[in-house]
Design a protein around this motif. Structure first.
Motif, PDB file in Angstrom:
ATOM      1  N   ASP A 178       0.826  -1.209   0.000  1.00 48.22           N
ATOM      2  CA  ASP A 178       0.000   0.000   0.000  1.00 48.22           C
ATOM      3  C   ASP A 178       0.860   1.259   0.000  1.00 48.22           C
ATOM      4  OD1 ASP A 178      -2.249  -1.588   0.006  1.00 48.22           O
ATOM      5  OD2 ASP A 178      -2.745  -1.252   2.116  1.00 48.22           O
ATOM      6  N   CYS A 179       1.965   1.224   0.728  1.00 49.95           N
ATOM      7  CA  CYS A 179       2.879   2.367   0.766  1.00 49.95           C
ATOM      8  C   CYS A 179       3.468   2.622  -0.618  1.00 49.95           C
ATOM      9  CB  CYS A 179       3.986   2.130   1.793  1.00 49.95           C
ATOM     10  SG  CYS A 179       5.180   3.471   1.905  1.00 49.95           S
ATOM     11  N   LEU A 180       3.867   1.564  -1.312  1.00 49.96           N
ATOM     12  CA  LEU A 180       4.414   1.727  -2.656  1.00 49.96           C
ATOM     13  C   LEU A 180       3.364   2.270  -3.625  1.00 49.96           C
ATOM     14  CD1 LEU A 180       6.667  -1.451  -2.925  1.00 49.96           C
ATOM     15  CD2 LEU A 180       7.405   0.931  -2.714  1.00 49.96           C
ATOM     16  N   PHE A 181       2.122   1.818  -3.481  1.00 46.68           N
ATOM     17  CA  PHE A 181       1.055   2.355  -4.319  1.00 46.68           C
ATOM     18  C   PHE A 181       0.816   3.831  -3.998  1.00 46.68           C
ATOM     19  CE2 PHE A 181       0.196  -1.825  -5.766  1.00 46.68           C
ATOM     20  CZ  PHE A 181      -0.622  -1.712  -6.886  1.00 46.68           C
ATOM     21  N   GLY A 182       0.868   4.192  -2.725  1.00 42.02           N
ATOM     22  CA  GLY A 182       0.734   5.597  -2.335  1.00 42.02           C
ATOM     23  C   GLY A 182       1.867   6.444  -2.888  1.00 42.02           C
ATOM     24  N   LEU A 183       3.071   5.891  -2.850  1.00 42.09           N
ATOM     25  CA  LEU A 183       4.235   6.594  -3.384  1.00 42.09           C
ATOM     26  C   LEU A 183       4.087   6.784  -4.897  1.00 42.09           C
ATOM     27  CD1 LEU A 183       6.991   7.795  -2.663  1.00 42.09           C
ATOM     28  CD2 LEU A 183       7.984   5.555  -3.073  1.00 42.09           C
ATOM     29  N   GLY A 184       3.569   5.779  -5.581  1.00 44.52           N
ATOM     30  CA  GLY A 184       3.326   5.894  -7.013  1.00 44.52           C
ATOM     31  C   GLY A 184       2.295   6.968  -7.341  1.00 44.52           C
ATOM     32  N   GLY A 185       1.249   7.050  -6.525  1.00 43.79           N
ATOM     33  CA  GLY A 185       0.232   8.091  -6.717  1.00 43.79           C
ATOM     34  C   GLY A 185       0.784   9.480  -6.459  1.00 43.79           C
ATOM     35  N   MET A 186       1.623   9.607  -5.437  1.00 44.17           N
ATOM     36  CA  MET A 186       2.223  10.905  -5.125  1.00 44.17           C
ATOM     37  C   MET A 186       3.199  11.312  -6.227  1.00 44.17           C
ATOM     38  SD  MET A 186       2.272  13.491  -3.161  1.00 44.17           S
ATOM     39  CE  MET A 186       1.389  12.974  -1.708  1.00 44.17           C
ATOM     40  N   ALA A 187       3.905  10.335  -6.793  1.00 40.58           N
ATOM     41  CA  ALA A 187       4.830  10.631  -7.888  1.00 40.58           C
ATOM     42  C   ALA A 187       4.073  11.202  -9.088  1.00 40.58           C
ATOM     43  CB  ALA A 187       5.598   9.374  -8.278  1.00 40.58           C
ATOM     44  N   GLN A 188       2.885  10.665  -9.360  1.00 34.68           N
ATOM     45  CA  GLN A 188       2.071  11.193 -10.452  1.00 34.68           C
ATOM     46  C   GLN A 188       1.649  12.625 -10.168  1.00 34.68           C
ATOM     47  OE1 GLN A 188      -1.112   8.530 -11.802  1.00 34.68           O
ATOM     48  NE2 GLN A 188      -0.006   6.867 -10.796  1.00 34.68           N
ATOM     49  N   LYS A 225       3.197  14.796  -8.364  1.00 31.94           N
ATOM     50  CA  LYS A 225       4.359  15.685  -8.407  1.00 31.94           C
ATOM     51  C   LYS A 225       4.935  15.824  -9.815  1.00 31.94           C
ATOM     52  CE  LYS A 225       5.202  15.981  -3.770  1.00 31.94           C
ATOM     53  NZ  LYS A 225       5.791  16.934  -2.926  1.00 31.94           N
ATOM     54  N   GLY A 226       4.323  15.169 -10.793  1.00 33.25           N
ATOM     55  CA  GLY A 226       4.734  15.340 -12.177  1.00 33.25           C
ATOM     56  C   GLY A 226       5.808  14.376 -12.648  1.00 33.25           C
ATOM     57  N   PHE A 227       6.010  13.273 -11.939  1.00 33.98           N
ATOM     58  CA  PHE A 227       6.972  12.266 -12.383  1.00 33.98           C
ATOM     59  C   PHE A 227       6.475  11.687 -13.700  1.00 33.98           C
ATOM     60  CE2 PHE A 227       8.451   7.764 -12.254  1.00 33.98           C
ATOM     61  CZ  PHE A 227       9.806   8.020 -12.356  1.00 33.98           C
ATOM     62  N   ASP A 228       7.312  11.736 -14.727  1.00 37.41           N
ATOM     63  CA  ASP A 228       6.866  11.312 -16.046  1.00 37.41           C
ATOM     64  C   ASP A 228       7.289   9.887 -16.406  1.00 37.41           C
ATOM     65  OD1 ASP A 228       9.519  11.863 -16.264  1.00 37.41           O
ATOM     66  OD2 ASP A 228       9.391  13.037 -18.098  1.00 37.41           O
ATOM     67  N   GLY A 229       7.732   9.126 -15.422  1.00 37.03           N
ATOM     68  CA  GLY A 229       8.122   7.740 -15.652  1.00 37.03           C
ATOM     69  C   GLY A 229       6.929   6.806 -15.538  1.00 37.03           C
ATOM     70  N   PRO A 230       7.197   5.547 -15.253  1.00 40.01           N
ATOM     71  CA  PRO A 230       6.125   4.557 -15.106  1.00 40.01           C
ATOM     72  C   PRO A 230       5.137   4.957 -14.005  1.00 40.01           C
ATOM     73  CG  PRO A 230       8.279   3.515 -15.086  1.00 40.01           C
ATOM     74  CD  PRO A 230       8.512   4.980 -15.046  1.00 40.01           C
ATOM     75  N   ARG A 231       3.912   4.487 -14.131  1.00 37.17           N
ATOM     76  CA  ARG A 231       2.857   4.851 -13.177  1.00 37.17           C
ATOM     77  C   ARG A 231       2.426   3.651 -12.346  1.00 37.17           C
ATOM     78  NH1 ARG A 231      -0.105   9.633 -14.668  1.00 37.17           N
ATOM     79  NH2 ARG A 231       0.990  10.637 -16.365  1.00 37.17           N
ATOM     80  N   LEU A 232       2.074   3.954 -11.100  1.00 41.52           N
ATOM     81  CA  LEU A 232       1.531   2.931 -10.204  1.00 41.52           C
ATOM     82  C   LEU A 232       0.471   3.583  -9.348  1.00 41.52           C
ATOM     83  CD1 LEU A 232       1.800   0.000  -8.969  1.00 41.52           C
ATOM     84  CD2 LEU A 232       3.237   1.058  -7.245  1.00 41.52           C
ATOM     85  N   VAL A 274      -2.743  11.120  -6.605  1.00 45.00           N
ATOM     86  CA  VAL A 274      -3.252  11.793  -5.416  1.00 45.00           C
ATOM     87  C   VAL A 274      -3.939  13.073  -5.864  1.00 45.00           C
ATOM     88  CG1 VAL A 274      -2.598  12.897  -3.246  1.00 45.00           C
ATOM     89  CG2 VAL A 274      -1.447  10.812  -3.967  1.00 45.00           C
ATOM     90  N   ALA A 275      -5.137  13.312  -5.361  1.00 50.60           N
ATOM     91  CA  ALA A 275      -5.926  14.470  -5.779  1.00 50.60           C
ATOM     92  C   ALA A 275      -5.325  15.771  -5.263  1.00 50.60           C
ATOM     93  CB  ALA A 275      -7.357  14.327  -5.273  1.00 50.60           C
ATOM     94  N   ASP A 276      -5.536  16.819  -6.042  1.00 50.27           N
ATOM     95  CA  ASP A 276      -5.130  18.156  -5.606  1.00 50.27           C
ATOM     96  C   ASP A 276      -6.180  18.708  -4.657  1.00 50.27           C
ATOM     97  OD1 ASP A 276      -2.803  18.252  -7.202  1.00 50.27           O
ATOM     98  OD2 ASP A 276      -4.026  18.742  -8.959  1.00 50.27           O
TER      99      ASP A 276
END
Length: 182
Positions: A129-139, A141-148, A152-154
């Motif tokens: 769950d933590c890794l999925f949360g980290l993947g959502g936060m990366a999206q 923050k504008g991380f343009d790599g792979p998605r998981l 996370v909503a603004d």
């Protein structure tokens, strides 16, 4: 890792519930994401063809090195020094530094796992769950790599006037009951 022996009664029930929450498919998806972000395969001890169970998942991430590299890639310098020593206290320190890096990156404390969850294979679903949360936060923050996971909503802050807020005092909540005609 400490051996706690078999558990009985309520402890056993809690252990079984935690194991039932673990999804191998989600764990595989999380590992594939980590591998894609780091652009290399993870070293999974005693396994040639990926993750087969919870123990393989834990073994791949247990020393914390991969997790520290992951957070440093998403949030540069989140972990100043990654310990490569096989000493248990150094591995636990890596996990602590990863979790602190996650908080710095923007994850909330309820999205994180405890060091013992991963290190002692207790609540591995929390790690997933933590890794999925980290993947959502990366999206977010504008991380343009792979998605998981889910982005996370603004924040959607609303400002109401004093008159509009005063109108809410006129509403009678359903917990007070309703009038039923007799």
């Amino acid at each position: 890792m400490a051996f706690h022996g078999p558990s009985y009664g309520l402890s056993r029930e809690c252990q079984m519930k935690a194991q039932a929450k673990f999804s191998l498919e989600r764990a595989k998806e999380a590992v594939l994401w980590v591998e894609a972000v780091l652009d290399r395969k993870l070293d999974i001890p005693n396994s040639d063809n990926g993750i087969k169970d919870q123990l393989d998942f834990a073994a791949a991430l247990r020393d914390g090195v991969v997790l520290c590299e992951l957070i440093n890639l998403l949030c540069p310098n989140a972990v100043k020094k990654v310990n490569t020593s096989a000493a248990p206290f150094k591995q636990r320190e890596n996990l602590e530094m990863f979790l602190k890096g996650c908080e710095t990156y923007g994850l909330k404390s309820q999205d994180l796992f405890q060091v013992n969850d991963l290190y002692e294979n207790k609540n591995l679903y929390m790690v997933v769950d933590c890794l999925f949360g980290l993947g959502g936060m990366a999206q977010k923050k504008g991380f343009d790599g792979p998605r998981l996971g889910v982005k996370v909503a603004d924040e959607n802050k609303r400002n109401f006037t004093a008159e509009k807020l005063a109108e809410s005092n006129k509403i009678i909540g359903l917990q007070y009951g309703t009038l039923v005609p007799i």
